[in-house]
Design an enzyme around this catalytic site. Structure first.
Site, short mmCIF file in Angstrom:
data_model
loop_
_atom_site.label_atom_id
_atom_site.label_comp_id
_atom_site.label_asym_id
_atom_site.label_seq_id
_atom_site.Cartn_x
_atom_site.Cartn_y
_atom_site.Cartn_z
N SER A 1 0.81 -1.21 0.00
CA SER A 1 0.00 0.00 0.00
C SER A 1 0.85 1.26 0.00
O SER A 1 1.94 1.30 0.58
CB SER A 1 -0.90 0.00 1.24
OG SER A 1 -1.55 1.24 1.39
N TYR B 1 -2.06 5.71 -4.72
CA TYR B 1 -3.02 6.80 -4.69
C TYR B 1 -2.41 7.97 -5.45
O TYR B 1 -1.24 8.31 -5.21
CB TYR B 1 -3.31 7.26 -3.25
CG TYR B 1 -4.13 6.30 -2.43
CD1 TYR B 1 -5.41 5.94 -2.83
CD2 TYR B 1 -3.63 5.77 -1.24
CE1 TYR B 1 -6.17 5.06 -2.07
CE2 TYR B 1 -4.39 4.90 -0.47
CZ TYR B 1 -5.66 4.55 -0.89
OH TYR B 1 -6.41 3.68 -0.14
N THR C 1 -5.75 2.78 -7.19
CA THR C 1 -7.03 2.78 -6.48
C THR C 1 -7.85 3.98 -6.95
O THR C 1 -7.38 5.12 -6.89
CB THR C 1 -6.81 2.85 -4.96
OG1 THR C 1 -6.16 1.64 -4.56
CG2 THR C 1 -8.13 2.97 -4.22
N LYS D 1 -8.05 -0.62 -9.50
CA LYS D 1 -8.75 -1.24 -8.37
C LYS D 1 -9.91 -0.35 -7.93
O LYS D 1 -9.70 0.83 -7.62
CB LYS D 1 -7.77 -1.45 -7.21
CG LYS D 1 -8.39 -1.99 -5.93
CD LYS D 1 -7.31 -2.16 -4.87
CE LYS D 1 -7.87 -2.65 -3.55
NZ LYS D 1 -8.67 -1.60 -2.86
N HIS E 1 -13.43 -1.62 -1.82
CA HIS E 1 -12.56 -1.15 -0.75
C HIS E 1 -12.92 -1.83 0.58
O HIS E 1 -12.85 -1.22 1.65
CB HIS E 1 -12.66 0.37 -0.61
CG HIS E 1 -11.37 1.04 -0.29
ND1 HIS E 1 -10.62 1.71 -1.22
CD2 HIS E 1 -10.66 1.15 0.88
CE1 HIS E 1 -9.54 2.22 -0.66
NE2 HIS E 1 -9.53 1.88 0.62
#
Length: 355
Positions: free
Chosen positions: A106, A130, A156, A226, A250
């Site tokens: 992440s 992100y 994402t 995603k 999520h």
């Protein structure tokens, strides 16, 4: 007591972790309807098993964008693994490497991309990205992931703003003082309003389909989107030449009232028509869940919360044990439905309950 199934790890983690941490890991948006539906939806799918198929040899291997993994379960991106185990994401990476599967680390990890690579240098990793308001920072993260040997970028797209996770507000959740989002350590020191380790203003809520081309201009890595839940967005994704889609809500932590991921998988697979790989996360708790998702067209599934339970149990060893249980359950489900290898899994194996 021996760990027999994933719910054993869940019970251990709930007992062991501080309430604030447990609520953060387990929480969903608003009333948690979507979080809970992710699990319940699998109960509405039944198998159509075939028998007398000589299942003395079962092969669980598959490939993710050309890279072989030992079975079709990877580790989804979740933040703050050091809340579960002192070594955090380094232990996660080692477990994934040992089990020969994919770990998506992440953006908001408590270890840097470089530390994760050093911990498991031969591991298969994608990086979850992100896109931040500061595009220079975003570009820098892409470059660092490339340099650290990551083999894919997972963008994402369902978080223009954080969902309202009530438990975190009730608990006033913040990272402990000794923990940071290590990829951006020192970058946001002058900010004073943080949510989940990043300034509230750091996420780019203007993100749109044109930004896919911008990201593609930065990198040679395959891009996997995603957060897709509709056939319309799946079609747009493949028109923008992405290599993969992760059907994801999520973990029910963003929009409450959205569908369970397994319920929309078929329409997305039918729309994509092999133009991109389709994966799924959300609600996987047993090997039979994995088989159901593959039967409906997913090439691989990813687990989020269960990986954190495994870490909480015994770090790398605990996560390896959890993944091994899931692999054994998946192999058994394949055998009991008459499948010799992953290529034989298809929609003929399942039906939806009338209940």
């Amino acid at each position: 007591m021996p760990m027999i199934c994933l719910s054993d790890f869940e019970a251990y983690a709930k007992k062991r972790l501080p309430k604030t941490t447990w609520d953060f890991f387990e929480g969903g948006a608003d009333e948690c309807y979507t979080r809970d539906e992710n699990l319940l939806a699998y109960k509405r799918i039944c198998f159509r098993p075939r028998v007398l198929r000589d299942v003395s040899v079962i092969d669980t291997r598959t490939k993710l964008l050309g890279t072989e993994i030992s079975f079709p379960v990877g580790i989804a991106p979740t933040g703050f693994h050091r809340l579960a185990w002192p070594d955090g994401e380094k232990s996660t990476a080692r477990a994934a490497e040992a089990m020969n599967t994919c770990y998506i680390s992440s953006t908001v990890s408590t270890c840097t991309v470089e530390e994760i690579t050093a911990a498991a240098p031969n591991g298969f990793r994608w990086f979850q990205l992100y896109i931040l308001s500061n595009r220079t920072l975003t570009e820098g993260m892409v470059r660092r992931a490339e340099a650290a040997g990551y083999q894919g970028l997972v963008l994402t797209v369902d978080l223009p703003y954080p969902g309202k996770r009530r438990g975190d507000f009730h608990n006033n959740f913040h990272l402990p003082p000794h923990m940071t989002v290590k990829n951006f350590e020192g970058v946001f020191e002058k900010e004073n309003s943080f949510m989940y380790g990043l300034p509230l203003s750091s996420l780019d809520s203007s993100l749109n389909w044109n930004d896919i081309s911008w990201l593609q201009s930065l990198t040679h890595l395959p891009i996997i989107i995603k957060g897709i839940l509709t056939k319309e967005d799946a079609d747009l994704a493949v028109r923008h030449r992405v290599q993969g889609i992760i059907v994801s809500n999520h973990g029910g932590r963003q929009l409450d009232g959205g569908p369970a991921t397994i319920d929309v998988l078929s329409e997305i697979v039918d729309t994509v028509q092999e133009r991109a790989a389709v994966y799924l996360d959300g609600g996987i708790r047993t090997g039979s869940d994995v088989l159901k998702a593959l039967a409906l067209g997913a090439k691989c599934v990813f687990i989020g919360r269960p990986a954190l339970w495994g870490l909480t149990y015994k770090g790398e060893e605990g996560l390896r044990e959890l993944l091994q249980i899931l692999r054994d359950e998946f192999r058994l489900s394949m055998a009991l439905t008459g499948c010799h290898n992953v290529s034989e899994i298809g929609r003929h194996l399942v039906r939806f309950s009338k209940l």
